[in-house]
Design an enzyme around this catalytic site. Structure first.
Site, PDB file in Angstrom:
ATOM      1  CG  ASN A  47     -44.012  14.282 -50.037  1.00 17.55           C
ATOM      2  OD1 ASN A  47     -43.247  12.983 -49.998  1.00 17.55           O
ATOM      3  ND2 ASN A  47     -44.548  14.595 -50.991  1.00 17.55           N
TER       4      ASN A  47
ATOM      5  CG  HIS B 247     -37.747   2.329 -57.248  1.00 16.67           C
ATOM      6  ND1 HIS B 247     -36.472   2.258 -56.453  1.00 16.67           N
ATOM      7  CD2 HIS B 247     -38.656   2.499 -56.336  1.00 16.67           C
ATOM      8  CE1 HIS B 247     -36.722   2.278 -55.223  1.00 16.67           C
ATOM      9  NE2 HIS B 247     -37.920   2.538 -55.124  1.00 16.67           N
TER      10      HIS B 247
ATOM     11  CB  SER C  14     -37.540   5.661 -49.453  1.00 20.12           C
ATOM     12  OG  SER C  14     -37.630   5.837 -50.706  1.00 20.12           O
TER      13      SER C  14
ATOM     14  CE1 TYR D 206     -35.906   5.739 -58.684  1.00 12.36           C
ATOM     15  CE2 TYR D 206     -38.207   5.467 -58.538  1.00 12.36           C
ATOM     16  CZ  TYR D 206     -36.858   5.558 -57.817  1.00 12.36           C
ATOM     17  OH  TYR D 206     -36.439   5.534 -56.399  1.00 12.36           O
ATOM     18  CD  GLU D 207     -33.221   2.098 -58.724  1.00 16.03           C
ATOM     19  OE1 GLU D 207     -31.803   1.859 -58.313  1.00 16.03           O
ATOM     20  OE2 GLU D 207     -34.124   1.576 -57.833  1.00 16.03           O
TER      21      GLU D 207
ATOM     22  CG  HIS E  98     -34.670  10.874 -51.897  1.00 19.08           C
ATOM     23  ND1 HIS E  98     -35.830   9.932 -51.796  1.00 19.08           N
ATOM     24  CD2 HIS E  98     -33.590  10.013 -51.484  1.00 19.08           C
ATOM     25  CE1 HIS E  98     -35.223   8.726 -51.491  1.00 19.08           C
ATOM     26  NE2 HIS E  98     -34.096   8.722 -50.944  1.00 19.08           N
TER      27      HIS E  98
ATOM     28  CG  HIS F  45     -34.451   2.151 -51.633  1.00 18.52           C
ATOM     29  ND1 HIS F  45     -35.267   1.304 -51.555  1.00 18.52           N
ATOM     30  CD2 HIS F  45     -34.773   3.161 -51.762  1.00 18.52           C
ATOM     31  CE1 HIS F  45     -36.411   1.989 -51.749  1.00 18.52           C
ATOM     32  NE2 HIS F  45     -36.132   3.409 -51.828  1.00 18.52           N
TER      33      HIS F  45
ATOM     34  CB  ALA G  22     -41.503   6.990 -49.054  1.00 20.99           C
TER      35      ALA G  22
ATOM     36  CG  MET H 141     -41.999   7.548 -57.974  1.00 24.60           C
ATOM     37  SD  MET H 141     -40.554   8.291 -57.981  1.00 24.60           S
ATOM     38  CE  MET H 141     -40.838   9.963 -57.773  1.00 24.60           C
ATOM     39  CB  SER H 142     -42.426   1.415 -55.221  1.00 21.17           C
ATOM     40  OG  SER H 142     -42.844   1.558 -54.024  1.00 21.17           O
TER      41      SER H 142
HETATM   42  N1  HPA Z   1     -44.768  11.555 -55.402  1.00 22.25           N
HETATM   43  C1  HPA Z   1     -44.153  10.217 -55.631  1.00 22.25           C
HETATM   44  N2  HPA Z   1     -43.356   9.512 -54.785  1.00 22.25           N
HETATM   45  C2  HPA Z   1     -43.131   9.832 -53.640  1.00 22.25           C
HETATM   46  C3  HPA Z   1     -43.659  11.144 -53.245  1.00 22.25           C
HETATM   47  C4  HPA Z   1     -44.288  11.831 -53.950  1.00 22.25           C
HETATM   48  O1  HPA Z   1     -44.901  13.028 -53.799  1.00 22.25           O
HETATM   49  N3  HPA Z   1     -43.207  11.050 -51.833  1.00 22.25           N
HETATM   50  C5  HPA Z   1     -42.455  10.113 -51.817  1.00 22.25           C
HETATM   51  N4  HPA Z   1     -42.355   9.267 -52.777  1.00 22.25           N
END
Ligand code: HPA
Length: 275
Positions: free
Chosen positions: A235, A84, A31, A86-87, A247, A62, A114, A211-212
């Site tokens: 973050n 991913h 990301s 989740y998609e 996001h 992406h 990320a 998530m990856s």
């Molecule tokens: N959680 C899950 N996936 C993420 C996060 C998060 O805080 N930040 C960027 N991808």
């Protein structure tokens, strides 16, 4: 679903071979981090949509291109973006791009993502070398009949290649970039975590959450590639941060880290290729 179908990998690789230089190092850019590919010399871009069997992502940040080119003398093939679980993709689709890098000859694959920071020493904008993962995605690309590629019960002790990690730490010093280290928890998403889940992850020994990456690293190890990964902490994880997660924040922080990321990846790849 098990690893991607061999015939599908062959036809995708045949398609790409005439369009990009034969790569030694593969990169999966997560990301907001895809811009790195634009710094390659002799860049050729091939959109995922044009490559047989290659899944495409609809997620912002992406871009969905293979980017072939050279970093100095090193032939590199980047994936600008990934897909991913989740998609809605099955695991063989999620790892297809990474397996294709291997099929094309990459001996080393460096992944980026990320992630939300959990450990107290992590702040937004930090780069974290992944030392190990906790796969809580509920998925594994090796589920299914064993077709002879790799072991039935693969050892995961060195999933994140120790030699590549050493080189990353050296490259960070050489490039003047601060590089933290930690354990990455991989969750299914697409919801960010609840504060209670983040407290649980901290107790389990996770330093960052995303998530990856975990599924791709499992598949690459099975195919005999040396894999390593870096998270951009975009973050603070939910509950640690007082702000709601978004996001947009993830992408904006990844963009701010772009210059440091570029210097680090460049020094790392040069060190990998040094005889
Ligand atoms: N959680 C899950 N996936 C993420 C996060 C998060 O805080 N930040 C960027 N991808």
């Amino acid at each position: 679903m098990p690893l991607p179908d061999v015939a599908q990998l062959h036809s995708a690789a045949d398609f790409l071979r005439s369009r990009v230089p034969a790569p030694q190092v593969g990169l999966v850019l997560g990301s907001g981090l895809g811009g790195y590919a634009d710094s390659l010399a002799g860049l050729s871009k091939v959109s995922y949509a044009s490559v047989p069997h290659m899944p495409t992502s609809a997620i912002q940040g992406h871009a969905g291109n293979f980017c072939g080119g050279f970093l100095g003398t090193v032939p590199v093939l980047c994936m600008q973006g990934r897909v991913h679980s989740y998609e809605g993709y099955s695991t063989d689709r999620v790892v297809f791009g990474a397996c294709l890098l291997r099929e094309l000859g990459c001996t080393h694959v460096l992944l980026t993502n990320a992630a939300g920071g959990i450990a107290a020493d992590l702040a937004p904008g930090d780069l974290m070398l992944i030392t190990d993962h906790i796969n809580l995605s509920g998925q594994n690309p090796l589920v299914g009949p064993h077709d002879g590629r790799g072991a039935r019960f693969p050892d995961m002790t060195h999933a994140y290649d120790p030699g590549l990690r050493e080189l990353a730490l050296g490259a960070a010093v050489a490039a003047g970039v601060s590089l933290k280290q930690g354990v990455y928890a991989s969750l299914l998403g697409p919801t960010y975590e609840t504060p209670a889940e983040v407290r649980m992850l901290a107790r389990l020994g996770a330093d960052a959450v995303g998530m990856s990456t975990a599924l791709e690293v499992i598949a690459l190890g099975q195919l005999g590639a040396r894999a390593a990964a870096i998270s951009c902490i975009t973050n603070l994880a939910a509950g640690i941060s007082k702000q709601p997660l978004s996001h947009d924040e993830v992408e904006a922080t990844a963009k701010e880290a772009r210059d440091r990321f570029t210097r680090l990846l460049t020094a790392w790849i040069e060190a990998i290729a040094r005889p």
